[in-house]
Motif scaffolding. Structure first.
Motif, PDB file in Angstrom:
ATOM      1  N   SER A  24       2.987   2.009  11.035  1.00  8.69           N
ATOM      2  CA  SER A  24       1.626   2.310  10.575  1.00  8.69           C
ATOM      3  C   SER A  24       0.630   1.263  11.055  1.00  8.69           C
ATOM      4  O   SER A  24      -0.549   1.348  10.734  1.00  8.69           O
ATOM      5  CB  SER A  24       1.592   2.382   9.053  1.00  8.69           C
ATOM      6  N   SER A 306      -5.135  17.726   2.744  1.00  3.06           N
ATOM      7  CA  SER A 306      -3.923  17.078   3.247  1.00  3.06           C
ATOM      8  C   SER A 306      -3.341  16.123   2.201  1.00  3.06           C
ATOM      9  O   SER A 306      -2.124  16.096   1.979  1.00  3.06           O
ATOM     10  CB  SER A 306      -4.242  16.319   4.536  1.00  3.06           C
ATOM     11  N   LEU A 310       0.184  16.379   0.289  1.00  2.00           N
ATOM     12  CA  LEU A 310       1.089  15.249   0.428  1.00  2.00           C
ATOM     13  C   LEU A 310       1.735  14.891  -0.909  1.00  2.00           C
ATOM     14  O   LEU A 310       2.930  14.610  -0.995  1.00  2.00           O
ATOM     15  CB  LEU A 310       0.316  14.036   0.973  1.00  2.00           C
ATOM     16  N   ASP A 321       6.356   9.232   2.659  1.00  2.00           N
ATOM     17  CA  ASP A 321       5.254  10.185   2.813  1.00  2.00           C
ATOM     18  C   ASP A 321       3.907   9.511   2.541  1.00  2.00           C
ATOM     19  O   ASP A 321       2.889   9.850   3.136  1.00  2.00           O
ATOM     20  CB  ASP A 321       5.395  11.353   1.827  1.00  2.00           C
ATOM     21  N   GLN A 323       2.728   6.847   3.348  1.00  3.35           N
ATOM     22  CA  GLN A 323       2.101   6.199   4.493  1.00  3.35           C
ATOM     23  C   GLN A 323       0.997   7.077   5.058  1.00  3.35           C
ATOM     24  O   GLN A 323       0.046   6.583   5.673  1.00  3.35           O
ATOM     25  CB  GLN A 323       3.156   5.914   5.568  1.00  3.35           C
ATOM     26  N   GLU A 324       1.106   8.391   4.820  1.00  6.24           N
ATOM     27  CA  GLU A 324       0.121   9.339   5.336  1.00  6.24           C
ATOM     28  C   GLU A 324      -1.161   9.378   4.507  1.00  6.24           C
ATOM     29  O   GLU A 324      -2.033  10.206   4.759  1.00  6.24           O
ATOM     30  CB  GLU A 324       0.742  10.739   5.393  1.00  6.24           C
ATOM     31  N   GLU A 327      -4.643   7.247   7.164  1.00  7.02           N
ATOM     32  CA  GLU A 327      -5.446   7.625   8.329  1.00  7.02           C
ATOM     33  C   GLU A 327      -6.612   8.541   7.944  1.00  7.02           C
ATOM     34  O   GLU A 327      -7.746   8.340   8.395  1.00  7.02           O
ATOM     35  CB  GLU A 327      -4.573   8.305   9.375  1.00  7.02           C
TER      36      GLU A 327
END
Length: 458
Positions: A24, A306, A310, A321, A323-324, A327
């Motif tokens: 990441s 999103s 998640l 997960d 970590q998403e 961004e």
């Protein structure tokens, strides 16, 4: 091959393209200031509790500050093999001051570390967004004040409805932004909470002081459950929701500016600085900045969806997960801050074409309701008045004229209660200023609204 911080249990080396997928550091390097700030607070607490010596802490603190300074000077290259900002900083610290740097991670997990970084980041950015919203509100108020006498057509269904003040119309967006600002401020209650010291899931066996790090990092509250501390992402969902709604409001305003700047309307002229031309058609002046804001509203709403997807099936506590979560948030923050500044620039530099607007409200049927209200004041039931005026409008349409052009004899034929003062009543300016209810488009009512708006931003 870089040694993994968690590599003791593994026998095979990792594969470079797997490392790349797992890492990441490409995006979470923006958290470097928060990470170092949190690490210094954690190290200071470890020193207070006797887990680190005074000398060890001083070396750690100095090393961390040097790393930040080197990063700001562009002297640091991060490693994908070290995965994220936390492990990159830890490795750099150990390289700089030796094994003492490895003591900093005592009583801490990357789980509570990243949560702390994100809380600090979101808090900082939300405060900045609130400030940027308020700056745009100030520009809207100035635009309304400088055009307080300007009339324009009001629309429903994109059809001419009633004459209104331009200032009344533009102030709608002040109040939208005021609600947005209030939502961001309220969200700070859920953002301004410290997860530091929660560990990986269950806390730690070390005698740490979580309240000390809470105060050092200027958090207003602390998580009371270690599992909640590392798994909570509600504040990110809430922030993305607030960003999405604010972007929708900016998109609506963008659509107004796009329509107003067309040749068909010509209500405003946008500055060259916020428009572009065509590579083929020399005459074009395109409202690209407004169109981009309108388009980017879909982007920020997508990040919200999103994030919700998640989280919806995640068991407690931390999962990769999560970590998403970064961004999309980072880009949404950048997008809204840019959109707010662009909108402020467009509004502060655009010209309001007052003559065009005045002509527009003089040559339409937006005064039809005024005529109906006039008849009601003469004790004609509104439904009957509505029918009378509708027939008069149809007569005008058939003759290619407007109500102000209709001969008085026609009015008398339509209703005997109509007097010679009807032409004054049909004036757009008179129509607007007859609106006396609180919050209406009447000039005096709008001045009251402007005073209140000024108070909200000062």
């Amino acid at each position: 091959m870089t040694k993994k911080a968690w590599g003791g249990r593994f026998t095979n080396d990792s594969i470079s393209w797997v490392d790349d997928f797992n890492a990441s550091i490409h995006f979470d390097k923006v958290l470097i200031e928060e990470d170092i700030k949190g690490s210094i607070a954690h190290g200071d607490m470890l020193k207070t509790k006797g887990i680190l010596t005074e000398d060890e802490f001083k070396k750690i603190e100095a090393g961390l500050k040097e790393i930040l300074e080197e990063y700001q000077k562009g002297q640091i290259t991060f490693s994908i093999e070290r995965e994220d900002i936390h492990m990159n900083i830890e490795a750099l610290l150990i390289e700089k001051i030796g094994p003492i740097g490895g003591k900093l991670h005592t009583a801490r997990s990357r789980n509570d570390q990243v949560a702390t970084d994100m809380h600090l980041y979101v808090k900082r950015e939300v405060i900045d967004i609130i400030s940027t919203i308020e700056y745009l509100q100030g520009t809207i108020v100035e635009l309304a004040e400088s055009n307080i006498e300007v009339l324009m057509p009001g629309y429903t269904h994109l059809q001419r409805a009633q004459p209104i003040l331009f200032s009344h119309h533009i102030l709608v967006y002040f109040w939208m932004l005021e609600r947005d600002k209030a939502r961001f401020k309220d969200a700070l209650k859920r953002i301004d909470i410290s997860p530091l010291g929660a560990g990986a899931i269950s806390g730690t066996t070390f005698d740490i002081d979580r309240h000390q790090t809470q105060k050092a990092l200027d958090f207003n509250d602390i998580y009371h459950n270690s599992m909640d501390a590392v798994s909570d992402r509600d504040y990110i969902v809430e922030t993305l929701s607030n960003i999405s709604l604010t972007m929708v409001h900016l998109s609506r305003l963008s659509e107004e500016l796009i329509f107003w700047s067309t040749d068909e309307a010509n209500f405003i002229t946008l500055s060259d600085a916020f428009t572009t031309g065509s590579s083929m058609m020399p005459q074009k002046k395109n409202p690209d900045m407004a169109e981009l804001i309108r388009g980017k509203s879909g982007r920020t709403s997508g990040y919200l969806m999103s994030m919700l997807m998640l989280l919806k099936g995640l068991p407690l506590t931390y999962n990769k997960d999560m970590q998403e979560d970064k961004e999309g948030l980072f880009d949404a923050v950048k997008t809204i801050k840019g959109a707010l500044k662009i909108m402020d620039g467009m509004l502060s530099t655009m010209s309001v074409n007052k003559d065009v607007l005045e002509e527009a409200v003089s040559n339409d049927f937006s005064n039809a309701t005024e005529l109906a209200d006039y008849l009601v004041e003469k004790e004609i039931p509104f439904r009957d008045a509505h029918e009378i005026v509708g027939k008069l409008v149809l007569t005008c349409i058939n003759r290619g004229i407007y109500l102000k052009d209709l001969p008085f004899e026609e009015y008398k034929k339509a209703s005997s209660v109509i007097e010679n003062d009807i032409y004054d009543i049909l004036s757009a300016k008179v129509s607007v200023n007859r609106r006396i209810s609180y919050g209406s488009t009447g000039t005096e009512a709008v001045k009251v609204q402007l005073k209140l708006a000024r108070e909200r931003i000062t």
